[in-house]
Design an enzyme around this catalytic site. Sequence first.
Site, mmCIF file in Angstrom:
data_model
loop_
_atom_site.group_PDB
_atom_site.id
_atom_site.type_symbol
_atom_site.label_atom_id
_atom_site.label_comp_id
_atom_site.label_asym_id
_atom_site.label_seq_id
_atom_site.Cartn_x
_atom_site.Cartn_y
_atom_site.Cartn_z
ATOM 1 N N HIS A 368 -11.151 -34.121 -26.027
ATOM 2 C CA HIS A 368 -10.654 -35.431 -25.606
ATOM 3 C C HIS A 368 -9.996 -35.376 -24.231
ATOM 4 C CE1 HIS A 368 -9.864 -39.556 -26.224
ATOM 5 N NE2 HIS A 368 -9.704 -39.520 -27.529
ATOM 6 N N ARG A 369 -9.719 -34.182 -23.725
ATOM 7 C CA ARG A 369 -9.168 -34.073 -22.373
ATOM 8 C C ARG A 369 -10.207 -34.456 -21.331
ATOM 9 N NH1 ARG A 369 -7.612 -28.066 -21.595
ATOM 10 N NH2 ARG A 369 -9.757 -27.938 -22.351
#
Length: 398
Positions: A368-369
């Site tokens: 998700h980064r």
Amino acid sequence: MIYEFVLPDLGEGITEGEIRKWLVKEGDAVQEHQDILELETDKAIVEIPSPKQGTVLQINKDEGEVVNVGEVLLKIELRGKEEGVESEAGERGESVSVVGTLPEEGEMLAMPAVRALAKKLGVSLKNIHGSGPAGSITRDDVTEASEKAKRIIAAPSFEKESSKGLSDRIPMKGIRRTIAKNLILSQRTTAFVTGMDEADITELWDIRQREKQPLIERDVHLTFLPFFIKAVQHALVDHPLLNASVDEEKEEIIVKKYYSMGIAVDTAEGLMVPVIRDVDKKSILDLAKEIQELSRKARERKIKPDEMKGSTFTITNYGHFGGLFATPIINYPDVAILGTGRISEKPWVKNGQIVIRRILPLSLTFDHRVTDGVDSARFLSRVIRYLEDPALLFIEST
């Protein structure tokens, strides 16, 4: 002259390995470049050759033991040399030489007083790695070994029932140890999220069924995996952030402009991930052949280290073993992995009618980064589009 052979730098960032099997024993004559042991690294099993010709004087490490680069593996009595000691380190400028009488074949390097102390304390010299000149064993080495043995004997048993046969302790080593280290690294460095969906692959099922037998006659085993790989590669063209890695130090996302697919292969010793390169330049048939060959080499542990690195995305087909959905762990340093579950017949609404279709469960884990849920959901929908309408795999050029 005695030559101390240390574990050399094997490259590829490898810092240690497990001694899988010695191919020689103490007293054996060895030739230069003769393979002397099998070493298991986190990449593959490699055979280590002898750098010198001579007689194996002493083997310093046992099978199953993990050794670091630079540690002494064995000592070789060189032929036609003066008495003394030469080390691998010495060849790099740190010469170590001890003039004296060489020990008898298989005998440890130790002074008589040290041997007497070892006998008194009940310590075997063979199990001690000497810290003295030329690897000779000192009084401190013997004392330390004795204290270590006492600590082991005095240590409390955390598995009292093991002595009654109610439990076993299995060493975490080799491939299993490497898998554990890599998975923990992945979990610690990624903000992982898993999204799930299903694909109606009835048409793809029919294509494979129709083409499977003719290809078997050509010694090619056609699975669904080549189609999965091609569908993912096509979808990555429109969603490049999932074909990337993260430079932690510079805090940069590295978007790859090439497509190398890691494929998880189950072997008797654990999961291995060979890599298929330049997927965009290969046909379904090309991929089928390469998958077949890489899988064979992985199961036979004949795969090379460079055949297991450089993936930009990974696919794991746990459905082959019966699973439906899962939360697959990202193959570091990739930022996404697609898990494919068991294909099953299910009632499905198509054109307003309930029909029986072949349904494939899909699980996408992403970092998700690097990207958001919207992008990953669109990517998964794109993959599904290619799987549900496989003709698009052949119509589109990328």
